[in-house]
Motif scaffolding. Structure first.
Motif, short mmCIF file in Angstrom:
data_model
loop_
_atom_site.label_atom_id
_atom_site.label_comp_id
_atom_site.label_asym_id
_atom_site.label_seq_id
_atom_site.Cartn_x
_atom_site.Cartn_y
_atom_site.Cartn_z
N ALA A 92 0.84 -1.19 0.00
CA ALA A 92 0.00 0.00 0.00
C ALA A 92 0.87 1.24 0.00
N GLN A 95 -2.03 7.94 -1.66
CA GLN A 95 -2.44 8.45 -2.97
C GLN A 95 -2.35 9.97 -2.99
N PRO A 96 -1.62 10.56 -3.91
CA PRO A 96 -0.82 9.87 -4.94
C PRO A 96 0.59 9.59 -4.45
N THR A 134 -16.71 3.89 -1.79
CA THR A 134 -15.45 4.19 -1.10
C THR A 134 -15.35 3.30 0.12
N ASP A 153 -7.16 9.94 4.55
CA ASP A 153 -6.26 9.72 3.42
C ASP A 153 -6.76 8.55 2.56
N SER A 154 -6.37 8.57 1.30
CA SER A 154 -6.69 7.48 0.38
C SER A 154 -5.45 6.63 0.16
N LEU A 155 -5.63 5.32 0.12
CA LEU A 155 -4.54 4.39 -0.09
C LEU A 155 -4.73 3.65 -1.40
N VAL A 156 -3.63 3.45 -2.09
CA VAL A 156 -3.62 2.60 -3.27
C VAL A 156 -3.03 1.26 -2.87
N THR A 162 -10.07 -0.09 -6.62
CA THR A 162 -10.44 1.22 -6.09
C THR A 162 -9.55 1.57 -4.91
N HIS A 163 -9.52 2.87 -4.64
CA HIS A 163 -8.77 3.33 -3.48
C HIS A 163 -9.54 3.00 -2.20
N ARG A 165 -10.17 4.27 1.79
CA ARG A 165 -10.05 5.45 2.63
C ARG A 165 -9.73 5.03 4.07
#
Length: 778
Positions: A92, A95-96, A134, A153-156, A162-163, A165
């Motif tokens: 993980a 993002q970005p 989400t 925050d968003s994680l890839v 999908t991201h 959260r």
């Protein structure tokens, strides 16, 4: 027995205030020591705290996806289980971009009851809110810190379309995240886990076992391997491993409480011993009468000892009861530490040991004075038989010739006429004043961390980093802010010869704009091969300022010249700092590609005077459209703010001890001056002047004690704080002495309180009708 009981009752009536002060001081000391033990366990063993609060698992078994991990719940040694959870291994990043970390995702639709993650920020997973477009994820705090991730925050994640959260960050008692060694733990809903496209080799199961007896850990692991098969188990971790990795070094507050508690105990023991000695001198006639009617020396000793042990027992009982009732209600970490300590193993017997130790210590201090009471002869000896025939000191005669007020001259002579007795009184009063000065020194040092962090190795108030802005764009953004100066920096892990662990090699600032390190020994680094190091690193390498040290980064050697020692609060002081140019270019000069980073990883932001960190952070975030992450630099003062409340409580206890000793000093002074009242009246002194003589004598003794206590307290305070800094790896040079005005105020308040306490007894003694009898000559 009846005579002893009647004497004890009369003694208590005659010395009621002193008895109350001794009991209250003992209660305060007991509370200090009990809270010190609780807070020491809380501060020095954070893993135990989390393990106890979360009902942690002693063993974590990681298996293949098809293993029957749930069958381990039937083992006889297992009390409860957490899971089994279906898991997916993934990587993980924020993002970005962002720092990458390996995660073990666990699917669960509700928060586990055993090994329950303790949410510290954000919230737990909600099936209604986190199963939509989400999807939510909760991160273990160790991996969240490594990734700079926070709720919102968003994680890839690899294997997810999908991201995700971040909705919460939680503490656990498991093995913490370590890059390249152990993955971080994260929790998602089962539906989110099912959406992963990870292969079968990345899937598995995890179950936590809470045992009835932690000593059975190794045996349970063997049984689990036998029951499931060695080919089905991929990893095993135990509570011992997690505890060994999570041992903390936040011991300052516990040490302060423990040190002050023991110091206060010593002061109380001295006060009790002095009180008994003074009362023995004041009751020579009573003791002689007791012996004349048949009391043996042993009975007299036991009578005095039993009375003051009763005071100690009553004070300890009040202190233990107060800690039990009020300890959990105290705000902040003290109240939380008390609540957690009650759940830890060994809490009950340790409380009894501490309380019993206080009683034994005070009882031991009273034995000598009580033994002297047992040696009093049954036939009183008049003072006239012991007159030394010494003449008045020349200083006194010269002072009277210079028309100094007689009350001050006679008060000075009365205060120090018996050097040994006066020295003992000064020493007993000086001990609580010394400890009060040490407490003020700790307070002042903490204020230095808050008000002048640049003096203790923390010049940067903020740290900024971005993975979406280019170096030029980021540099221009920071340079356009007049409230700050930005210093580029990077950190790498380095190996040193003879060590199996790593140290931190940090590059901060450039050769043209060096970083303002707080150098306390040697000088700042200026040349390309020069560096400064923390005390922890010097201790690790057994090196000194001026030495050359060799280390390797990714197989590439660095040879640096340590030209100074700086105050370093990060990583236990095991940090060597040089310029970013040296870190980037390398120091070997062999033409090989450098091992250091090619661009800064972060920027340390040193704010100009008057700039508000919060306002600067918000302005930078807004100017970068959210692409710049700005954090406040960690300050040890943030974790030690409770020291102020602790210092106030300890000073209150020490004041009680000082008042108890002051009551003894006043009583002795009034008794000694009562024998001289006829002589003072004969030379023409009025009752007001006689009162002034007694008050000034007490004030002079207190003044001597205050001067000695504050003077030594400043030295002891600096030594103790610098010792703590040295042992923690920060290094010496962090101590800050209290302001001279504060010390003068302490001295003045002590003298005023002493004079006020002596005024009323002195006035009563000066107006009393006395008879020149044998009783008054004892």
């Amino acid at each position: 027995m009846r005579a002893a009981a009647r004497w004890t009752q009369a003694h208590l009536r005659a010395h009621r205030p002193a008895a109350v002060l001794i009991v209250l001081a003992t209660a305060g000391i007991t509370m200090s020591l009990l809270l010190a033990t609780a807070l020491f366990a809380y501060a020095t063993d954070p893993w135990q705290r989390v393990f106890t609060q979360s009902s942690g698992a002693h063993v974590w078994i990681h298996t293949q996806a098809g293993a029957a991990a749930g069958s381990l719940a039937d083992l006889d040694e297992v009390r409860a289980t957490s899971g089994p959870f279906r898991t997916v291994r993934t990587s993980a990043s924020l993002q970005p971009g962002g720092a990458k970390a390996t995660l073990e995702l666990r699917g669960t639709d509700r928060r586990p009851a055993t090994a329950a993650p303790r949410v510290v920020t954000g919230r737990w997973l909600d099936p209604a809110a986190d199963a939509g477009a989400t999807k939510g994820i909760v991160l273990d705090s160790s991996v969240a810190r490594a990734m700079w991730a926070k709720p919102g925050d968003s994680l890839v994640l690899s294997g997810f379309r999908t991201h995700l959260r971040v909705v919460g960050v939680a503490d656990t008692a498991e093995v913490s995240f370590r890059a390249g060694e152990s993955p971080g733990v994260a929790w998602v809903l089962p539906g989110t886990l099912a959406a992963s496209t990870a292969g079968q080799d990345q899937r598995g199961r995890t179950i936590g076992l809470r045992l009835a007896d932690p000593a059975d850990t190794d045996y349970v692991v063997q049984r689990a391997v036998t029951q499931l098969g060695a080919d089905q188990i991929t990893d095993v971790s135990t509570w011992r491993q997690a505890r060994a990795e999570a041992e903390g070094d936040n011991q300052l507050l516990g040490r302060l409480l423990g040190g002050f508690g023991l110091g206060a105990l010593l002061a109380a023991a001295l006060a009790v011993g002095g009180a008994i000695s003074t009362r023995v001198r004041g009751h020579l006639r009573d003791i002689s009468i007791l012996k004349a009617i048949g009391f043996t020396p042993g009975q007299v000793v036991r009578m005095f000892l039993a009375l003051h042990l009763l005071f100690a027992l009553l004070g300890v009982a009040l202190g233990a009861l107060g800690t039990q009732v009020l300890g959990g209600l105290m705000p902040g970490r003290i109240g939380e530490a008390r609540a957690v300590w009650q759940q830890l193993p060994g809490h009950t017997w340790l409380s009894f040991v501490i309380s019993g130790g206080v009683v034994v210590f005070i009882g031991s201090a009273t034995c000598l004075a009580a033994w002297r009471a047992g040696r009093v002869p049954p036939v009183p000896v008049a003072r006239a038989a012991a007159v030394t025939g010494s003449r008045g000191p020349g200083l006194t005669r010269r002072a009277l010739g210079l028309r100094v007020p007689p009350a001050l001259v006679l008060g000075w002579r009365s205060a120090f006429h018996h050097p040994l007795r006066s020295s003992a009184a000064v020493a007993r009063l000086a001990v609580p004043l010394l400890l009060i000065t040490v407490a003020l020194g700790a307070w002042t040092t903490l204020d230095r961390f808050s008000s002048h962090p640049e003096h203790v190795g923390l010049p940067a108030a903020l740290t900024a980093r971005s993975d979406s802005l280019g170096d030029r764009e980021l540099h221009q953004l920071l340079a356009s802010r007049p409230q700050l100066t930005a210093y580029p920096g990077a950190e790498v892990q380095a190996l040193v010869p003879g060590q199996t662990g790593t140290i931190t090699l940090r590059g901060l600032g450039t050769d043209t704009r060096p970083y303002p390190f707080a150098v306390v020994e040697g000088r700042a680094a200026h040349g390309p091969d020069e560096a400064v190091a923390g005390q922890g690193l010097l201790d690790l390498l057994d090196a000194h300022v001026g030495d050359w040290v060799r280390m390797t980064v990714a197989g590439r050697p660095y040879v640096l010249h340590i030209v100074g020692r700086n105050i370093e609060t990060a990583d236990g002081g095991r940090v060597v700092s040089t310029s970013l140019d040296t870190l980037r270019d390398g120091a070997t000069g062999d033409g090989a590609p450098p091992a250091g980073p090619s661009h800064p990883d972060f920027y340390n932001l040193v704010l100009h005077h008057g700039a508000d960190p919060g306002a600067v952070r918000d302005a930078l975030t807004k100017a970068s459209a959210g692409r710049l992450e700005v954090r406040e630099a960690p300050n040890p003062a943030d974790q030690l703010s409770v020291v102020r409340a602790v210092a106030v409580g300890l000073i209150a206890v020490l004041i009680l001890i000082g008042l108890a000793e002051l009551a003894t000093t006043v009583g002795a002074g009034v008794r000694d001056r009562s024998r001289d009242l006829l002589a003072l009246r004969a030379v023409g002194l009025t009752p007001r002047q006689i009162t002034a003589v007694i008050v000034s004598a007490t004030a002079f003794v207190t003044l001597a004690a205050a001067l000695a206590g504050t003077g030594l307290g400043v030295l002891v305070s600096q030594w103790l704080i610098n010792l703590q800094g040295s042992t923690s790896g920060w290094g010496t040079g962090i101590a800050q002495r209290p302001a001279v005005a504060v010390l003068l105020l302490v001295i003045a308040v002590a003298v005023v309180i002493a004079g006020a306490a002596a005024a009323l007894p002195a006035a009563r003694a000066a107006r009393r009708r006395l008879a020149d009898s044998a009783a008054d000559l004892l």
